[in-house]
Structure formats: C-alpha cells, structure tokens
Design a protein around this motif. Structure first.
Motif, short mmCIF file in Angstrom:
data_model
loop_
_atom_site.label_atom_id
_atom_site.label_comp_id
_atom_site.label_asym_id
_atom_site.label_seq_id
_atom_site.Cartn_x
_atom_site.Cartn_y
_atom_site.Cartn_z
N LYS A 24 -10.22 -2.30 -1.36
CA LYS A 24 -8.97 -2.32 -0.58
C LYS A 24 -9.15 -1.56 0.73
O LYS A 24 -8.60 -1.95 1.76
CB LYS A 24 -7.83 -1.72 -1.40
N TYR A 25 -9.93 -0.48 0.69
CA TYR A 25 -10.18 0.25 1.92
C TYR A 25 -10.90 -0.64 2.92
O TYR A 25 -10.50 -0.71 4.09
CB TYR A 25 -11.03 1.51 1.69
N PHE A 30 -8.81 5.40 -5.82
CA PHE A 30 -8.45 4.42 -4.82
C PHE A 30 -9.58 3.41 -4.67
O PHE A 30 -10.75 3.77 -4.71
CB PHE A 30 -8.17 5.09 -3.47
N SER A 31 -9.23 2.17 -4.49
CA SER A 31 -10.19 1.07 -4.41
C SER A 31 -10.89 1.04 -3.05
O SER A 31 -10.24 0.92 -2.01
CB SER A 31 -9.46 -0.26 -4.63
N PHE A 51 -7.41 6.18 3.09
CA PHE A 51 -8.07 5.22 3.97
C PHE A 51 -8.28 5.82 5.36
O PHE A 51 -9.34 5.65 5.96
CB PHE A 51 -7.27 3.94 4.09
N GLU A 77 -2.65 6.09 -0.69
CA GLU A 77 -3.77 5.21 -0.32
C GLU A 77 -4.00 5.25 1.18
O GLU A 77 -5.14 5.35 1.64
CB GLU A 77 -3.47 3.76 -0.71
N MET A 131 0.84 -1.17 0.00
CA MET A 131 0.00 0.00 0.00
C MET A 131 0.89 1.24 0.00
O MET A 131 1.86 1.32 0.74
CB MET A 131 -0.88 -0.02 1.25
#
Length: 181
Positions: free
Chosen positions: A69-70, A65-66, A9, A5, A1
């Motif tokens: 993934k968060y 940003f995904s 997050f 990101e 990461m």
C-alpha cells in the motif's frame, strides 16, 4: 487510508522530519492500542537523534502497515505531481525512471520513455515541455491499472530489486509505447 498509515507512509518517503514523527509517536494515543505492548515500548524508546532511528521505527511499523500500500500511495503521489506539473515536475518524471529501476517493470513507458530522457538531460524544463500532453496518457494508463487491479503491488521481498506485484495486464497493455527497443 487512515491517519496512522499516512504518517507511516510520510515517514518512509521522508516527507516528515524525524523530530515531527517523534512528537507524533509520543502524542498519538491510538498507537498503544494498535501495537503490541513490546513494539509500542520499543517505538517510544527509540533515540530519534541517531541516524539509525528511521530504520528502527520502520522495522517496527512494517509489520502493522502494508508496504504494498505504501508503494502504491507513493506511485500515485508521483503521478499526481506529473499531472499537476509544478515548476519542479522534472524530478517527479525522473522518479518514474528510478521506480522502473527499482523493480516496478510496469513503469517502463514512463521510466524509460520519459524519465530516462530527463535524467540524461541538462535542460530539464525545456525537455519537460516536449513531453506534454503525451506523458499524461501514460500516467492515466498506470492509474487505471492500479484502480482496476491489473497491477496489485504486494510489497518487497527484502532483496535488491525485490519489488513484488501481480501483473494482470493483457499482452497488448504490456507493450512499450513511450520508447522503442
């Protein structure tokens, strides 16, 4: 990461203040390289003193940003806190119930088996001690599912309870263990 990101997050999970995020936006030179010029201009133009600024910043950055993934990062952080067992561990166990209710069905053993018990109890610390070490086995299962790709969180559909994930667990792994129906 990467660092960008991680800051995003932390913004979404309210781990950093908007004022801190605002300062970061103005000082982070890589943002201008990553974002389109329109998005970058929009991000630095947000009035971070208004209540809607968090939503506005998230709206811009979610296309970079995904969210899957968060969500995975957030779940792993909660699970790590349960393993570390800080004095306020009850709030992390309660969050497992909240995650289950938000649509993370694979969190059922932790959410319903342990989180609901904490949520309904006035005696958080006394109740927590009853959960150890059994709860750690459930934490290990979820971490293993995430590590092995048996659970792959893909994001959010934008709908209420719209969490999207691929569940590649076996029928036996999906069986409830922390509670009885």
């Amino acid at each position: 990461m990467n660092t960008l990101e991680l800051v995003f997050f932390k913004l979404v999970s309210h781990e950093i203040e908007l004022s801190e995020f605002e300062s970061w936006v103005y000082s982070e030179s890589r943002l201008e390289e990553i974002l389109s010029s329109d998005d970058y201009l929009e991000l630095i133009s947000i009035n971070y003193k208004t209540p809607s600024s968090l939503y506005e910043a998230q709206k811009i950055l979610t296309s970079y940003f995904s969210m899957g993934k968060y969500y995975e990062w957030n779940i792993r952080n909660i699970l790590q806190k349960i393993v570390e067992k800080p004095n306020d561990v009850h709030k992390y166990i309660e969050q497992c119930y909240n995650l289950y209710c938000e649509g993370f069905g694979f969190m059922d053993n932790l959410g319903l088996g342990y989180g609901l018990g904490i949520t309904c109890s006035d005696y958080h610390n006394e109740k927590v001690d009853d959960y150890y070490p059994q709860i750690l086995g459930e934490v290990d299962k979820v971490v293993e599912w995430l590590d092995s790709g048996k659970i792959v969180i893909t994001g959010h559909s934008g709908e209420y309870h719209g969490i999207e994930y691929e569940d590649n667990r076996s029928v036996i792994e999906k069986e409830p263990t922390g509670y009885k129906i």
